[in-house]
Structure formats: structure tokens, C-alpha cells
Design a protein around this motif. Structure first.
Motif, mmCIF file in Angstrom:
data_model
loop_
_atom_site.group_PDB
_atom_site.id
_atom_site.type_symbol
_atom_site.label_atom_id
_atom_site.label_comp_id
_atom_site.label_asym_id
_atom_site.label_seq_id
_atom_site.Cartn_x
_atom_site.Cartn_y
_atom_site.Cartn_z
ATOM 1 N N CYS A 244 36.886 38.842 42.860
ATOM 2 C CA CYS A 244 38.229 38.354 43.182
ATOM 3 C C CYS A 244 38.496 36.963 42.606
ATOM 4 N N PHE A 245 39.774 36.640 42.453
ATOM 5 C CA PHE A 245 40.240 35.322 42.012
ATOM 6 C C PHE A 245 39.599 34.903 40.679
ATOM 7 N N SER A 267 40.487 41.777 43.876
ATOM 8 C CA SER A 267 41.809 41.197 44.091
ATOM 9 C C SER A 267 42.027 39.945 43.245
ATOM 10 N N GLN A 268 43.316 39.607 43.061
ATOM 11 C CA GLN A 268 43.722 38.381 42.363
ATOM 12 C C GLN A 268 43.152 38.306 40.940
ATOM 13 N N PHE A 292 47.045 42.128 44.470
ATOM 14 C CA PHE A 292 47.499 41.125 43.508
ATOM 15 C C PHE A 292 46.902 41.348 42.117
#
Length: 420
Positions: A244-245, A267-268, A292
Motif C-alpha cells: 500500500c501507499f 491500496s493507494q 484507491f
């Protein structure tokens, strides 16, 4: 006249004394544990002294492990001293060696001394949740017997030395929550014993190297960095995957091979395409977070025996009707599909699931329309969710109907657009 000493008597006494001492030593060697007779190798003691000298004394509290490091006693033989230090006790009465340093999270402030590299029998180095700073000393990568290197939640800087690949016995690397930068060493797959690789919450950049050579790897956490590019080859042994991110892009179809996954978080990022049914139907999958990204569809097929408990797909471009087959995931508890482009009616079965097993349902900021099914109005238990910012006829007395709705024309236009 002085008495004369009998030479033969003196010689006899000396022989008796030597015999007695020899017998005493023999008895000690048989009945006294070897750990009492052995002492810690001097260079190991010097390394421990250097480690504590590199820590600000004001950060060592009276209740901390380091406060028990009393060098008037032997590190491996003291009673109640040198907490956090484990030693080996050789059976042949040779010197003891330091094999583990596992400090408590007392907020020690300082640097990790280069002399740690002299602890050549060390198998565990764990300094988690403190305030160590500066680069990780290159000498750490001389510790060929290390199986666990855990430096999480400190202030270490610099990069991950390519020399880490020399530590062939490593099973766990945890550098999470530091300020480590640079790329992941491209030959990190040489660490064939690795089961946990945790590098999240740093400043790592570049592409993720191929990791399929890490055939024992179960946990891979690379979230909250600056990694980019496509998904690399990953080992099918993975149970936990967190990316993620970051700024990763492309399709996630390479994940279809990871059939042992229990938890997935991508995610992200900038992933696109379809979230395939293969991922949702892994035998042991419990948590999926694909929020996202730029996915346009999610394949939800009818299943039996799924262990999936949480699905988060917020903030994508998912289109079409809400997936009816979500209701067949018997262990599903929490669903988040907010901020997508879903249109049409809310299935009646969703209301039944909220009454029976679902704990939360977030569908706000889509293009859903029509009358809210009566099953939603019969829900008696406390649930979490939101249906606002759609085009629903949503009674205000239904708790999850709180919040405004869009004009119907917006949802009609969105539905027509998805059909083109």
C-alpha cells in the motif's frame, strides 16, 4: 641446637598437597557446571561495552534492560544482570559467547556501535521501538549466523547495504518505520531462508526486484514507500502481502498465483484493470484491500466456504451493478465500495445480510438509484454504513440513510455513460 628438617618428609608433604589439589580440581570439573567455569569471550564483552557507550545515558531508565548491564559481573554468568542478552555455554569449558541481543522498547537514544560486528556468534539482533539513529553499521552484515535482524521503529537512515545478501541464515528482516532510502537490493532473493521481509514506512524507491527466489517467504510488507513500476515475480508461499501507499501500476493478475494468501493490501497505488475472481476465492483469504486505485471492474463469483471477512474497494472506477454474489461469502463482515461508479438498485439480499451477518456496508458516493429495499428498514441491530450521495429514495429514519442524495439526473447520465 636447631632441629634439622627431614628432606624426605618435606618432599612427601609437597606431593600430598599436589595430589590433594589435583583431586579437588578433578572433583570440580565433574560436579561443577561448565557454565560456572567458563567466562564470556573478552571481545564479546568489549562489544557490549561499546554498544552501551553509544547510547545516551539519560535515555536509560532505571527499569530498562540496559540499566542491568553491570560490567563488574560476567555478561553470561551474572544473576539478574544483562537483561536482553543470551549466551551459549560450551560443554568443553571454553569461553561463553553472546548469541542474542533483544532489547526492550525503552526509548534508548543513540547509535548502533560498529563493534557489534565482533559478536560473531550472534543469531538475533532486535532493537525495536527505540531511538537509534544513523546508518546501520556495515559490520552488522559480517554476522553470518544472524537469523533475525529487527530494527523496526527507530530513526535509522542510509540505504540497505547489498552486503545483507551475505547473511544466508536470515529468516526475518524488519526495518519498518525508519528513514531508510535507496533501492531494495536486487539480489535479495539470495536469502533463501527468509520468511519475513518487512520494509514498510521508509523512503525506499525504485522498482521491486524479482522475489520469486525467496521460496520460503510468508510475509512481505513494503507499504508506505516510494516504489514504482509493475508487480515483480513473487513467491507463491506468501501469506501476507502489503504494498500500500506506493506508486505501483499495471495489472494485478500476477497475484493469481499466490493461492496461500490470507491478507492482501495493494491500496493507494495506480493499479488498473480488473480485480479477478481468483483473488477473492483464494482458500484462506481473509482481508482484501484494493482501495484507491484505478480498477474498473471486480469479478465476484458465487462461492461456498469462503473465509473472506473484509473487502475494501473504495475510490476506484468500478462500474455496473452491485455484485449480487457478495451475499454468498458466508464469513464476510465488512464491505466498503464507496466512491465508485456503481449504478442501479441496491439488491434486497444486501439488507438481509446486514440483518444477519454483515457488520458494515459503505456505498456512499456512487450512482445508485431506486427505492431502498424494505429489508433495510427492518434492520434491528446496530450497524455501520452510509448510503448518502447517491440517487436513492432513502427514508431518513434509517440510520445509514443520513446525508444528502444527488439529483436523479446525475445517476441517469452515469448509467447511460457506462452502457456506451
Amino acid at each position: 641446637m636447631a632441629a634439622k628438617t627431614n628432606p624426605s618428609s618435606s618432599s612427601s608433604s609437597s606431593s600430598s598437597l599436589l595430589l590433594t589439589m589435583s583431586l579437588l580440581l578433578l572433583v570440580l570439573s565433574v560436579f561443577v557446571p561448565s557454565s560456572v567455569l567458563s567466562a564470556t569471550l573478552r571481545s564479546d564483552i568489549q562489544a557490549l561495552e561499546a554498544i552501551i557507550r553509544s547510547v545516551d545515558p539519560s535515555s536509560i531508565s532505571p527499569s530498562s534492560y540496559l540499566s542491568t548491564w553491570d560490567f563488574s559481573e560476567d555478561p553470561c554468568e551474572g544473576s539478574g544482570t544483562f537483561l536482553g542478552v543470551m549466551c551459549s555455554f560450551p560443554l568443553d569449558n571454553t569461553t561463553s559467547r553472546v548469541t542474542e541481543i533483544d532489547l526492550d522498547d525503552d526509548g534508548y537514544d543513540g547509535f548502533l556501535s560498529d563493534e557489534v560486528g565482533n559478536l560473531t556468534e550472534l543469531t538475533v539482533l532486535s532493537l525495536n521501538k527505540n531511538r537509534f539513529r544513523g546508518p546501520v553499521p556495515e559490520t552488522v552484515f559480517q554476522l553470518r549466523k544472524l537469523t533475525k535482524l529487527s530494527l523496526a521503529e527507530n530513526f535509522f537512515t542510509g540505504d540497505i547495504s547489498p552486503e545483507v545478501t551475505r547473511l544466508k541464515e536470515l529468516k526475518t528482516i524488519d526495518f519498518s518505520k525508519n528513514s531508510i532510502a535507496g533501492e531494495i537490493p536486487p539480489r535479495i532473493s539470495a536469502l533463501r531462508s527468509l520468511t519475513h521481509l518487512i520494509l514498510s514506512n521508509n523512503h525506499l524507491d525504485g522498482r521491486i526486484p524479482a522475489l520469486n527466489g525467496l521460496w520460503k517467504l510468508q510475509v512481505l510488507e513494503l507499504g508506505n514507500n516510494h516504489l514504482y513500476g509493475m508487480l515483480p515475480k513473487l513467491p507463491p508461499s506468501l501469506r501476507t502481502l502489503s504494498l500500500c501507499f506506493n506508486s505501483l501500476a499495471g495489472r494485478i493478475s500476477p497475484l493469481h498465483r499466490l493461492k496461500q494468501l490470507v491478507s492482501l493490501d495493494v491500496s493507494q497505488n495506480r493499479f488498473s484493470g480488473t480485480v479477478g475472481h481468483e483473488i477473492l476465492t483464494f482458500p484462506d483469504i481473509s482481508r482484501i484491500n484494493v482501495s484507491f486505485n484505478q480498477f474498473i471492474s471486480i469479478e465476484v463469483i458465487k462461492v461456498t466456504g469462503s473465509r473472506l471477512r473484509m473487502l475494501d474497494a473504495e475510490g476506484n472506477h468500478l462500474q455496473g451493478h452491485l455484485p449480487l454474489n457478495l451475499a454468498t461469502y458466508e464469513n464476510l463482515k465488512d464491505i466498503n465500495l464507496r466512491s465508485n461508479m456503481f449504478s442501479g438498485d441496491i439488491p434486497r439480499i444486501y439488507g438481509k445480510r446486514l440483518e444477519n451477518s454483515w457488520r458494515s456496508l459503505y456505498l456512499e458516493n456512487n450512482y445508485l438509484s431506486g427505492t431502498l429495499p424494505e429489508e433495510f428498514q427492518k434492520i434491528s441491530k446496530q450497524i455501520r454504513g452510509n448510503l448518502s450521495n447517491n440517487c436513492l429514495q432513502c427514508p431518513k429514519n434509517v440510520p445509514i440513510c443520513q446525508g444528502p442524495q444527488k439529483p436523479k439526473s446525475q445517476c441517469t447520465n452515469a448509467m447511460l455513460g457506462s452502457l456506451e
